[in-house]
Design an enzyme around this catalytic site. Structure first.
Site, PDB file in Angstrom:
ATOM      1  N   GLU A   3       0.739  -1.159  -0.022  1.00  0.00           N
ATOM      2  CA  GLU A   3       0.091  -0.026  -0.088  1.00  0.00           C
ATOM      3  C   GLU A   3       0.757   1.358  -0.064  1.00  0.00           C
ATOM      4  O   GLU A   3       0.459   2.405  -0.567  1.00  0.00           O
ATOM      5  CB  GLU A   3      -0.873   0.050   1.278  1.00  0.00           C
ATOM      6  CG  GLU A   3      -1.897  -0.910   1.122  1.00  0.00           C
ATOM      7  CD  GLU A   3      -1.388  -2.322   1.736  1.00  0.00           C
ATOM      8  OE1 GLU A   3      -2.226  -3.562   1.893  1.00  0.00           O
ATOM      9  OE2 GLU A   3      -0.294  -2.421   2.195  1.00  0.00           O
ATOM     10  N   PRO A  23      11.973 -12.897   0.509  1.00  0.00           N
ATOM     11  CA  PRO A  23      10.879 -13.061   1.441  1.00  0.00           C
ATOM     12  C   PRO A  23      10.311 -11.787   1.430  1.00  0.00           C
ATOM     13  O   PRO A  23      10.754 -10.520   1.418  1.00  0.00           O
ATOM     14  CB  PRO A  23      11.475 -13.505   2.743  1.00  0.00           C
ATOM     15  CG  PRO A  23      13.016 -13.014   2.762  1.00  0.00           C
ATOM     16  CD  PRO A  23      13.379 -13.059   1.198  1.00  0.00           C
ATOM     17  N   ARG A  24       8.778 -11.766   1.822  1.00  0.00           N
ATOM     18  CA  ARG A  24       7.880 -10.862   2.017  1.00  0.00           C
ATOM     19  C   ARG A  24       8.446  -9.875   3.158  1.00  0.00           C
ATOM     20  O   ARG A  24       8.356  -8.587   3.338  1.00  0.00           O
ATOM     21  CB  ARG A  24       6.458 -11.047   2.088  1.00  0.00           C
ATOM     22  CG  ARG A  24       5.486  -9.919   2.378  1.00  0.00           C
ATOM     23  CD  ARG A  24       5.548  -9.023   1.225  1.00  0.00           C
ATOM     24  NE  ARG A  24       4.397  -7.969   1.304  1.00  0.00           N
ATOM     25  CZ  ARG A  24       4.620  -6.843   1.894  1.00  0.00           C
ATOM     26  NH1 ARG A  24       5.688  -6.597   2.747  1.00  0.00           N
ATOM     27  NH2 ARG A  24       3.551  -6.125   2.096  1.00  0.00           N
ATOM     28  N   GLY A  30      13.739  -2.604  -0.682  1.00  0.00           N
ATOM     29  CA  GLY A  30      13.822  -1.639  -2.019  1.00  0.00           C
ATOM     30  C   GLY A  30      14.352  -2.094  -3.036  1.00  0.00           C
ATOM     31  O   GLY A  30      14.962  -1.255  -3.883  1.00  0.00           O
ATOM     32  N   GLU A  31      14.978  -3.441  -3.160  1.00  0.00           N
ATOM     33  CA  GLU A  31      15.776  -3.714  -4.304  1.00  0.00           C
ATOM     34  C   GLU A  31      15.094  -4.840  -4.920  1.00  0.00           C
ATOM     35  O   GLU A  31      15.657  -5.536  -5.858  1.00  0.00           O
ATOM     36  CB  GLU A  31      16.926  -4.334  -3.643  1.00  0.00           C
ATOM     37  CG  GLU A  31      18.067  -3.386  -3.066  1.00  0.00           C
ATOM     38  CD  GLU A  31      19.276  -3.877  -3.096  1.00  0.00           C
ATOM     39  OE1 GLU A  31      20.255  -3.248  -3.446  1.00  0.00           O
ATOM     40  OE2 GLU A  31      19.528  -4.938  -2.278  1.00  0.00           O
ATOM     41  N   ASN A  79       1.452  -8.582  -5.143  1.00  0.00           N
ATOM     42  CA  ASN A  79       1.052  -7.729  -6.192  1.00  0.00           C
ATOM     43  C   ASN A  79       2.061  -8.217  -7.519  1.00  0.00           C
ATOM     44  O   ASN A  79       3.204  -8.266  -7.383  1.00  0.00           O
ATOM     45  CB  ASN A  79       1.831  -6.089  -6.165  1.00  0.00           C
ATOM     46  CG  ASN A  79       1.671  -5.401  -7.084  1.00  0.00           C
ATOM     47  OD1 ASN A  79       0.847  -5.664  -8.173  1.00  0.00           O
ATOM     48  ND2 ASN A  79       2.422  -4.229  -7.293  1.00  0.00           N
ATOM     49  N   PRO A  80       1.543  -8.425  -8.592  1.00  0.00           N
ATOM     50  CA  PRO A  80       1.777  -9.252  -9.619  1.00  0.00           C
ATOM     51  C   PRO A  80       2.541  -8.165 -10.613  1.00  0.00           C
ATOM     52  O   PRO A  80       3.022  -8.259 -11.829  1.00  0.00           O
ATOM     53  CB  PRO A  80       0.763 -10.001 -10.270  1.00  0.00           C
ATOM     54  CG  PRO A  80      -0.417  -9.359 -10.144  1.00  0.00           C
ATOM     55  CD  PRO A  80      -0.295  -8.797  -8.461  1.00  0.00           C
ATOM     56  N   LEU A  81       2.010  -6.960 -10.598  1.00  0.00           N
ATOM     57  CA  LEU A  81       2.218  -5.795 -11.503  1.00  0.00           C
ATOM     58  C   LEU A  81       3.812  -5.514 -11.453  1.00  0.00           C
ATOM     59  O   LEU A  81       4.079  -4.928 -12.526  1.00  0.00           O
ATOM     60  CB  LEU A  81       1.498  -4.698 -11.130  1.00  0.00           C
ATOM     61  CG  LEU A  81      -0.074  -5.021 -11.277  1.00  0.00           C
ATOM     62  CD1 LEU A  81      -0.932  -3.620 -10.918  1.00  0.00           C
ATOM     63  CD2 LEU A  81      -0.578  -5.493 -12.398  1.00  0.00           C
ATOM     64  N   GLU A  82       4.310  -5.410 -10.373  1.00  0.00           N
ATOM     65  CA  GLU A  82       5.763  -4.942 -10.392  1.00  0.00           C
ATOM     66  C   GLU A  82       6.654  -5.986 -11.151  1.00  0.00           C
ATOM     67  O   GLU A  82       7.332  -5.341 -12.406  1.00  0.00           O
ATOM     68  CB  GLU A  82       6.531  -4.870  -9.024  1.00  0.00           C
ATOM     69  CG  GLU A  82       8.112  -4.453  -9.000  1.00  0.00           C
ATOM     70  CD  GLU A  82       8.125  -4.322  -7.386  1.00  0.00           C
ATOM     71  OE1 GLU A  82       9.017  -3.334  -7.330  1.00  0.00           O
ATOM     72  OE2 GLU A  82       7.324  -4.739  -6.411  1.00  0.00           O
TER      73      GLU A  82
END
Length: 457
Positions: free
Chosen positions: A68, A271-272, A313-314, A338-341
């Site tokens: 988010e 990992p998330r 951030g990488e 999120n699959p858009l990245e």
């Protein structure tokens, strides 16, 4: 559920929160001991500010976690460019780190206060926001009611409503109506989300699309990218990203199965929650795999089976190395990630079936053959094998995914337009305040300090 029952339920929620408030110190301290809170900043969860409030109009933006937060960065940058001050709250240490990395001191970051009247009231009394903007699906009863009591405009952006959440709210329709009616506007990701918000009492509701399709992937340092490319050389690479507990084991077993076909295979695991990396590394070693960690080894060595991306951030760096990406929280978790990245970065996308939080995006990606679902570890191994072995198929999937994201763009502009009635007056006030401040400092017609600077109460 009647309106009277809903009112009683909210009143009970208020009083239970007041009763529990004095005893929550141990709970927050426990979370801090487990790395889920920053110990030195845990007082922010009680609404106690750690930074001064700036003069001038201020907008409160809340984004619960990393996804988010990334989605609202573009919107925040636009507001900052117009002279508005932003207090940005998040609920996780990883999202706080992302804010620090991407925005630095351009915004005021605070951890979101607990949804209890003393904490929320203290937060609002101190920061005195002129508007409150919440991302995606944050519905906190006490926060909503306290904002409503103060007549502070509150807007939900990038709104989504999963099947599970919708069914829960439908069973408490009067309660939902008493809360959602407080939103001055809801900007939904899709028409289905919009209809659900309307049915729950929100007015007005518009469809602005998914802000995550407009997220700009941070540029990668060319030297770092070159070093990683040299370290990987010509090895086949695939990635398991945004993984949750249990999915790293799946990735490890997939790696061992595929290594029989490609002895030089490199698997990137991101990992998330990076704080789990030490446990993940231990598990991978127990599986007999050689592990290089980004935070320690910087680059994977020639013998590494796994490159563990334990940094924040990488993601763009990792995805630029892999032509195939499995997106986690979809086999061993619920909701997906999120699959858009990865779609933006020319990557063929694989996912488990549990993607309710990103259902619309996946529906479009799968229909365009830019993503595929896998049911389990075996089908994931087969899919990764097929894509690594077939450059033409992998490239076609990646190109299809990129086209889908391109078609979805525009949510940022539409959301900005929707926010106009709520933030344009604040922008004007901010600009007037700056003008008066300038006239204080300048010699106008030979008179020093010709106008008094505006103070915002």
């Amino acid at each position: 559920m009647s309106e009277r029952w809903a009112s009683a339920a909210l009143q009970t929620y208020r009083w239970v929160g007041l009763a529990a408030y004095p005893f929550l110190g141990a709970y927050v301290a426990l979370r801090a001991s487990r790395g889920k809170e920053q110990h030195a900043r845990r007082h922010e969860r009680y609404g106690k500010a750690s930074l001064p409030r700036p003069e001038g109009p201020l907008v409160w933006v809340h984004a619960v976690s990393v996804g988010e937060t990334g989605a609202v960065l573009g919107l925040i940058e636009r507001m900052l460019s117009k002279g508005l001050h932003i207090v940005l709250t998040t609920g996780t240490t990883t999202s706080a780190a992302l804010v620090r990395e991407r925005l630095g001191d351009k915004v005021i970051h605070q951890y979101v206060p607990l949804d209890l009247k003393p904490a929320v009231s203290r937060f609002l009394n101190y920061w005195r926001p002129d508007a409150a903007i919440f991302a995606e699906s944050e519905v906190w009863p006490m926060t909503i009611l306290e904002l409503g009591a103060r007549r502070i405009p509150q807007i939900l952006i990038n709104g989504r409503m999963s099947d599970r959440s919708f069914n829960r709210w439908k069973k408490r329709s009067a309660l939902a109506d008493s809360l959602f009616e407080n939103f001055h506007h809801v900007a939904a990701q899709s028409e289905r989300d919009a209809e659900r918000f309307r049915e729950l009492g929100a007015r007005p509701v518009t469809v602005t699309g998914n802000l995550k399709a407009d997220v700009r992937i941070p540029s990668v340092d060319s030297e770092t990218k070159s070093q990683l490319e040299n370290a990987i050389a010509n090895r086949p690479v695939w990635a398991a990203i945004s993984t949750h507990d249990g999915e790293e084991k799946v990735a490890a077993r997939v790696h061992r199965a595929l290594k029989k076909h490609w002895p030089e295979l490199l698997t990137i695991i991101v990992p998330r929650h990076p704080k789990r990396s030490a446990d993940i590394q231990k598990m991978l070693v127990e599986y007999g795999l050689n592990v290089s960690m980004r935070s320690v080894d910087k680059m994977p060595d020639a013998n590494a089976d796994i490159f563990l991306g334990d940094t924040i951030g990488e993601m763009g760096l990792y995805l630029r190395m892999a032509g195939v990406a499995f997106v986690g929280k979809s086999l061993k978790g619920e909701g997906g990630q999120n699959p858009l990245e990865p779609a933006v970065l020319d990557t063929a996308i694989l996912s488990g079936p549990n993607v309710s939080a990103f259902e619309e995006a996946y529906k479009k990606l799968v229909a365009a053959h830019g993503a595929r679902f896998v049911e389990d570890e075996i089908s994931l191994a087969k899919a990764v094998y097929k894509l690594l072995a077939n450059d033409k198929l992998r490239t076609a999937m990646a190109m299809s995914a990129a086209r889908v994201v391109s078609d979805m763009e525009g949510a940022l502009d539409d959301t900005w337009d929707m926010l106009g009635p709520y933030i344009q007056p604040l922008i004007v006030n901010a600009q007037l305040g700056n003008a008066y401040q300038t006239s204080d400092d300048d010699d106008i017609n030979g008179t020093q300090g010709g106008k008094k600077r505006i103070g915002w109460k």
